[in-house]
Scaffold this motif. Structure first.
Motif, short mmCIF file in Angstrom:
data_model
loop_
_atom_site.label_atom_id
_atom_site.label_comp_id
_atom_site.label_asym_id
_atom_site.label_seq_id
_atom_site.Cartn_x
_atom_site.Cartn_y
_atom_site.Cartn_z
N GLY A 1 0.82 -1.21 0.00
CA GLY A 1 0.00 0.00 0.00
C GLY A 1 0.85 1.25 0.00
N VAL A 2 1.89 1.27 0.83
CA VAL A 2 2.81 2.42 0.88
C VAL A 2 3.55 2.56 -0.45
CG1 VAL A 2 4.86 3.39 2.00
CG2 VAL A 2 3.10 2.25 3.38
N LEU A 3 4.01 1.43 -1.00
CA LEU A 3 4.70 1.45 -2.29
C LEU A 3 3.79 1.99 -3.38
CD1 LEU A 3 7.12 0.67 -4.11
CD2 LEU A 3 6.15 -1.63 -4.25
N SER A 4 2.53 1.60 -3.36
CA SER A 4 1.57 2.06 -4.36
C SER A 4 1.31 3.56 -4.23
CB SER A 4 0.25 1.29 -4.23
OG SER A 4 0.46 -0.09 -4.44
N CYS A 5 1.26 4.06 -3.00
CA CYS A 5 1.13 5.51 -2.79
C CYS A 5 2.33 6.24 -3.39
CB CYS A 5 1.02 5.82 -1.31
SG CYS A 5 -0.52 5.27 -0.51
N LEU B 1 -8.10 4.29 -7.14
CA LEU B 1 -9.39 4.85 -7.54
C LEU B 1 -9.46 6.31 -7.12
CD1 LEU B 1 -12.30 4.42 -8.63
CD2 LEU B 1 -12.96 3.81 -6.28
N ASN B 2 -9.77 7.19 -8.07
CA ASN B 2 -9.96 8.62 -7.81
C ASN B 2 -11.44 8.95 -7.80
OD1 ASN B 2 -7.43 10.40 -7.68
ND2 ASN B 2 -6.95 9.02 -9.39
N LYS B 3 -11.86 9.71 -6.79
CA LYS B 3 -13.26 10.14 -6.73
C LYS B 3 -13.36 11.40 -5.88
CE LYS B 3 -17.92 8.37 -5.86
NZ LYS B 3 -18.71 7.20 -5.37
N GLU B 4 -13.97 12.43 -6.44
CA GLU B 4 -14.20 13.68 -5.72
C GLU B 4 -12.92 14.22 -5.06
OE1 GLU B 4 -17.64 13.69 -3.16
OE2 GLU B 4 -18.72 12.33 -4.50
N GLY B 5 -11.84 14.13 -5.80
CA GLY B 5 -10.58 14.66 -5.31
C GLY B 5 -9.85 13.79 -4.31
N LYS B 6 -10.36 12.59 -4.09
CA LYS B 6 -9.73 11.65 -3.17
C LYS B 6 -9.12 10.49 -3.95
CE LYS B 6 -10.46 13.34 0.98
NZ LYS B 6 -9.35 13.60 1.93
N LEU B 7 -7.95 10.02 -3.50
CA LEU B 7 -7.28 8.89 -4.12
C LEU B 7 -7.24 7.73 -3.12
CD1 LEU B 7 -5.55 7.52 -6.34
CD2 LEU B 7 -3.54 8.58 -5.26
N LEU B 8 -7.81 6.61 -3.50
CA LEU B 8 -7.80 5.43 -2.65
C LEU B 8 -6.89 4.37 -3.26
CD1 LEU B 8 -9.41 3.99 -0.17
CD2 LEU B 8 -10.38 2.65 -2.04
N ILE B 9 -6.07 3.76 -2.43
CA ILE B 9 -5.22 2.64 -2.84
C ILE B 9 -5.76 1.38 -2.18
CG2 ILE B 9 -2.92 1.61 -2.73
CD1 ILE B 9 -3.06 4.01 -4.60
N CYS B 10 -5.96 0.33 -2.97
CA CYS B 10 -6.48 -0.94 -2.48
C CYS B 10 -5.52 -2.06 -2.86
CB CYS B 10 -7.87 -1.21 -3.06
SG CYS B 10 -8.55 -2.83 -2.66
N VAL B 11 -5.10 -2.86 -1.88
CA VAL B 11 -4.18 -3.98 -2.11
C VAL B 11 -4.85 -5.27 -1.68
CG1 VAL B 11 -1.92 -4.97 -1.58
CG2 VAL B 11 -2.21 -2.48 -1.63
N VAL B 12 -4.87 -6.26 -2.57
CA VAL B 12 -5.38 -7.60 -2.20
C VAL B 12 -4.32 -8.63 -2.58
CG1 VAL B 12 -7.84 -7.06 -2.34
CG2 VAL B 12 -6.64 -7.78 -4.40
N LEU B 13 -4.00 -9.51 -1.64
CA LEU B 13 -2.99 -10.55 -1.85
C LEU B 13 -3.60 -11.93 -1.57
CD1 LEU B 13 0.06 -8.96 0.06
CD2 LEU B 13 -0.56 -8.69 -2.35
N GLY B 14 -3.25 -12.88 -2.42
CA GLY B 14 -3.71 -14.26 -2.21
C GLY B 14 -5.20 -14.43 -2.36
N CYS B 15 -5.78 -13.91 -3.45
CA CYS B 15 -7.22 -14.05 -3.69
C CYS B 15 -7.57 -15.47 -4.15
CB CYS B 15 -7.68 -13.03 -4.73
SG CYS B 15 -7.54 -11.32 -4.16
#
Length: 291
Positions: free
Chosen positions: A181-185, A251-265
């Protein structure tokens, strides 16, 4: 909180790098091709530091790079293309061949900037003989991986170790959902990375040297991240037998940036459905906090 199949996951505010929520987010796991996010960042970091133009820097594919197994940009030994195009071959089709070619190229550059090279140069200058051996870099990928781990420490990835530039199965190539998550940011703070990872399709010209003649062919790569067609802005897919299906998305929405990480799905498809559920939940948290 949505029910998902991922063995570990994490949500981050991409702007503040604040951890929002997660499950088993500190569990150390193999991360497959999410490794390539760091590979991309190191290339960009070296290029920026040394003022290397990605549009004119040419990267040649070695026989070793061309022989990489797994996901591929379908590069052949002797192919030459710009670093900018190669970075698309790295991130869109998740080319293990592109990852190794970039690691060799930029690893060689790192070697010639290293203390080891400077020490060898000084030793030659002090050598009395007229004969001086040409100094070459025999293990450029080693220097590249060293830089990957140095960068990881710089941005606080305390549970991350990189052992290769592509993410193929390796017991020492490991991280956590929290660290990814930090790396993605960090990645989404780069305009170059944002441009690459939101690209759905990229075409480029590859030069092939054969029998003293230069020929060209066109390569076209499609992004493996299906969420780009659902309004997401990146980042990177990954899968190996030991890591399982993985994905980090933005994901960007209304000026906000969300980072989502999923491992081992549970499956290739679940990494996308899990991410949509978690991103919806996380974005609601971000937007409500704003109010």
């Amino acid at each position: 909180m949505p029910k998902v199949t991922a063995k570990s996951w994490a949500l981050y505010d991409g702007e503040t790098r604040m951890y929002i929520a997660g499950r088993n987010s500190d569990e150390i796991r193999e991360i497959a091709s999410l490794t390539k996010i760091m590979t991309c960042l190191v290339c960009l970091r070296v290029a920026k530091k040394l003022k290397i133009s990605l549009d004119t820097c040419m990267v040649r594919v070695s026989s070793t790079a061309a022989s990489m197994i797994g996901t591929s940009a379908n590069l052949k030994c002797g192919d030459t293309l710009t670093a900018w195009d190669m970075l698309h071959g790295l991130m869109l089709p998740s080319g293990n061949d592109a990852a190794f070619a970039l690691a060799e190229h930029f690893g060689r550059i790192l070697f010639f900037q290293s203390d080891e090279y400077k020490d060898r140069m000084r030793a030659q200058e002090n050598f009395k003989s007229a004969f001086k051996e040409e100094i070459t870099c025999k293990t450029p990928v080693k220097y590249f991986i060293r830089e990957m781990n140095r960068y990881a420490r710089d941005i606080g990835l305390s549970d991350t170790i990189f052992a290769n530039p592509h993410g193929l199965m390796h017991k020492y190539n490991r991280s956590t959902a929290r660290d990814i998550g930090v790396l993605s940011c960090e990645a989404m703070a780069s305009e170059a990375v944002r441009t690459i990872v939101r690209t759905k399709e990229h075409s480029c010209t590859i030069t092939i040297s054969s029998k003293g003649e230069n020929k060209t062919r066109t390569a076209t790569w499609e992004n493996t991240n299906k969420l780009l067609w659902k309004g997401f802005d990146g980042l990177k897919t990954g899968i190996t037998f030991t890591a399982g299906p993985c994905l980090t998305s933005a994901l960007n929405k209304e000026g906000k940036l969300l980072i989502c990480v999923v491992l081992g799905c549970k499956s290739m498809e679940h990494r996308f459905t899990d991410s949509v559920k978690l991103a919806t939940y996380g974005m609601d948290r971000l937007l409500n906090a704003k109010k």
